[in-house]
Design a protein around this motif. Structure first.
Motif, mmCIF file in Angstrom:
data_model
loop_
_atom_site.group_PDB
_atom_site.id
_atom_site.type_symbol
_atom_site.label_atom_id
_atom_site.label_comp_id
_atom_site.label_asym_id
_atom_site.label_seq_id
_atom_site.Cartn_x
_atom_site.Cartn_y
_atom_site.Cartn_z
ATOM 1 N N PRO A 1 38.331 32.680 40.090
ATOM 2 C CA PRO A 1 38.222 31.331 40.650
ATOM 3 C C PRO A 1 38.948 31.220 41.987
ATOM 4 N N LYS A 2 39.005 30.021 42.532
ATOM 5 C CA LYS A 2 39.651 29.785 43.826
ATOM 6 C C LYS A 2 41.114 30.243 43.776
ATOM 7 N N ASN A 3 41.564 30.926 44.835
ATOM 8 C CA ASN A 3 42.938 31.437 44.952
ATOM 9 C C ASN A 3 43.271 32.458 43.869
ATOM 10 N N ALA A 4 42.260 33.149 43.361
ATOM 11 C CA ALA A 4 42.480 34.095 42.264
ATOM 12 C C ALA A 4 43.440 35.211 42.662
ATOM 13 N N LEU A 5 43.301 35.737 43.875
ATOM 14 C CA LEU A 5 44.130 36.874 44.286
ATOM 15 C C LEU A 5 45.611 36.515 44.297
ATOM 16 N N SER A 6 45.950 35.375 44.890
ATOM 17 C CA SER A 6 47.361 34.979 44.942
ATOM 18 C C SER A 6 47.890 34.661 43.548
ATOM 19 N N ARG A 7 47.075 34.038 42.712
ATOM 20 C CA ARG A 7 47.504 33.728 41.342
ATOM 21 C C ARG A 7 47.703 35.001 40.527
ATOM 22 N N ILE A 8 46.833 35.973 40.719
ATOM 23 C CA ILE A 8 46.970 37.252 40.017
ATOM 24 C C ILE A 8 48.258 37.949 40.442
ATOM 25 N N ASN A 9 48.549 37.954 41.737
ATOM 26 C CA ASN A 9 49.743 38.635 42.227
ATOM 27 C C ASN A 9 51.023 37.932 41.778
ATOM 28 N N GLN A 10 50.977 36.605 41.641
ATOM 29 C CA GLN A 10 52.133 35.882 41.099
ATOM 30 C C GLN A 10 52.400 36.303 39.655
ATOM 31 N N LEU A 11 51.319 36.424 38.879
ATOM 32 C CA LEU A 11 51.472 36.866 37.498
ATOM 33 C C LEU A 11 51.912 38.324 37.432
ATOM 34 N N CYS A 12 51.379 39.162 38.318
ATOM 35 C CA CYS A 12 51.783 40.574 38.352
ATOM 36 C C CYS A 12 53.280 40.707 38.594
#
Length: 449
Positions: A207-218
């Motif tokens: 979804p929108k902003n998926a990359l930044s959200r994934i990296n925050q979780l990583c």
């Protein structure tokens, strides 16, 4: 080749944040355990106030189960479209508001409607929180994570029962619904600030902003951050969402076997939970002794879910589930023959609670492994919903058998047979799932190379 955080998380040691998320899922299930059984806690008081017949009270008790089945079937699939977190928040709001509204109803019909709406929300929460617990765990600890999440139900039911007794005696039955609704809304605000979106959902749906959200979780999970989103292959011939997608790409037979596994286990489980106190009382125990046996079964359930999860960390969950099912079937037959010895009956009640609740927890642990992230909530939700049909039918079938003059010993034997049938479906599902996983891994490795 683009790095896959999911594969890295599968093989790493779980950190505190992962266990924290699983803990939030346990709390969600604690709330659900109270909300589900609140009608059972207040049944006598509600019946006395409105002079309800047995059939009217039975309809109120079933209304929540019908709602849960509908929520699992029709709301849970939306978690694969809009996300696990948004659907859980929506369902918490639905459950909380309808529970509070139930405290102000003026008729049994109004209460039944509110119970159905509460059940809708609970059905969506159960399926989605189960999936999140699975998706935040590593491969080794996934079964334990989901099983621990399942213990919340027994904890909520046990604590809720004690709270309900105190509230009813001091403030009346309406206060129990009010307390449950307010607690659910508190959990809504807790979830807003603490419950993250599923990493699997973000990777697959992007979804929108998926990359930044994934990296925050990583960063929180302790994974390497990624520079670009992984490529997702979409088959245009497959349904975009919904139950129909569970019958594509070789999943059809696995889905049916999972559904019937849930049906058979829920059919047997709800008989044990619903009828045991009454049948024991009719076979020589006092009413209080029968109720005590029922409470001990519930108490044993808190340990059963954790036990099957711990064993599954070392042994394939399908085999552990089959063993629990076989032991449950044998213990049911031992249990019904123990009514003449009170101490033995109480000890067997605890073990029956451990095993039967372990069987339910095992189903929750098995089901996420059947499906890929894009249809996981739909698959788990539909299985839970189909299982609820067994739970709804179970007390009705038992009542009809007893009215026809069948002895309790024979009846327990019939219901032990439901667990035996579940062994067949679980082992068949295990064989298919293993074959499907091998084929899927081969396809993925071919695409990556």
């Amino acid at each position: 080749m683009v790095q896959n955080p999911r594969e890295e998380m599968n093989n790493k040691t779980m950190n505190r944040y992962q266990w924290f998320v699983i803990g939030i899922c346990v709390l969600l299930n604690v709330i659900d355990g109270f909300d589900v059984l609140v009608m059972a806690f207040t049944a006598s008081s509600v019946s006395a106030e409105w002079g309800l017949t047995g059939s009217q009270l039975g309809a109120l008790l079933s209304a929540g189960l019908f709602g849960m089945g509908a929520g699992s079937l029709f709301l849970a699939p939306w978690a694969d479209k809009i996300g696990r977190r948004p659907l859980i928040l929506l369902c918490l709001m639905i459950s909380g508001i309808s529970m509070i509204a139930a405290a102000f109803v003026q008729s049994a019909t109004q209460l039944g409607i509110m119970r159905f709406i509460t059940g809708l929300g609970i059905g969506g929460i159960l399926a989605s929180s189960n999936v999140i617990a699975s998706e935040y765990a590593s491969s080794r600890w996934r079964s334990l994570a989901v099983s621990l999440q399942s213990t919340g139900y027994a904890i909520g039911a046990t604590i809720g029962g004690m709270i309900a007794i105190a509230l009813i005696s001091n403030f009346g039955w309406r206060s129990v619904f009010l307390a449950g609704g307010l607690t659910t809304l508190v959990m809504f605000f807790v979830a807003i600030f603490t419950l993250p979106e599923s990493l699997d959902y973000l990777l697959v749906k992007q979804p929108k902003n998926a990359l930044s959200r994934i990296n925050q979780l990583c960063q929180r999970i302790g994974l390497q951050q990624i520079k670009q989103l992984p490529h997702v292959t979409i088959n245009a011939n497959q349904p975009k969402m919904g139950i129909a997608k569970l019958f594509t790409a070789g999943l059809g037979l696995q889905t049916l076997l999972l559904w019937f596994s849930f049906f058979f286990v829920m059919f047997g489980f709800y008989f044990v939970m619903s009828w045991t106190p009454k049948i024991l009382s009719a076979n020589g125990m006092t009413t209080e002794q029968g109720v005590t046996a029922g409470v001990l079964i519930s108490a044993g359930g808190m340990f059963g879910a954790a036990l099957i999860g711990l064993i599954s960390a070392r042994v394939r969950i399908f085999y552990v589930q089959a063993a629990f099912l076989a032991l449950t079937a044998m213990l049911i037959l031992l249990f019904v023959n123990s009514t003449g010895a009170l101490t033995i009956a109480f000890v067997l009640s605890i073990f029956l609670g451990v095993l039967s609740n372990g069987c339910v927890a095992g189903l929750y642990a098995m089901s996420p492994s059947i499906y890929e992230a894009g249809v996981r909530a739909t698959g788990v939700g539909s299985a839970i919903g189909f299982g609820r049909i067994g739970g709804i039918l179970s007390p009705l079938v038992a009542g009809a058998f007893l009215d026809s003059g069948i002895s309790s010993l024979t009846l327990y034997g019939y219901y032990a047979g439901a667990f035996v049938l579940a062994i067949i479906t679980v082992l068949s599902l295990s064989k298919l799932q293993k074959k499907y996983a091998v084929e899927l891994n081969f396809q993925n490795s071919t695409v990556q190379s």
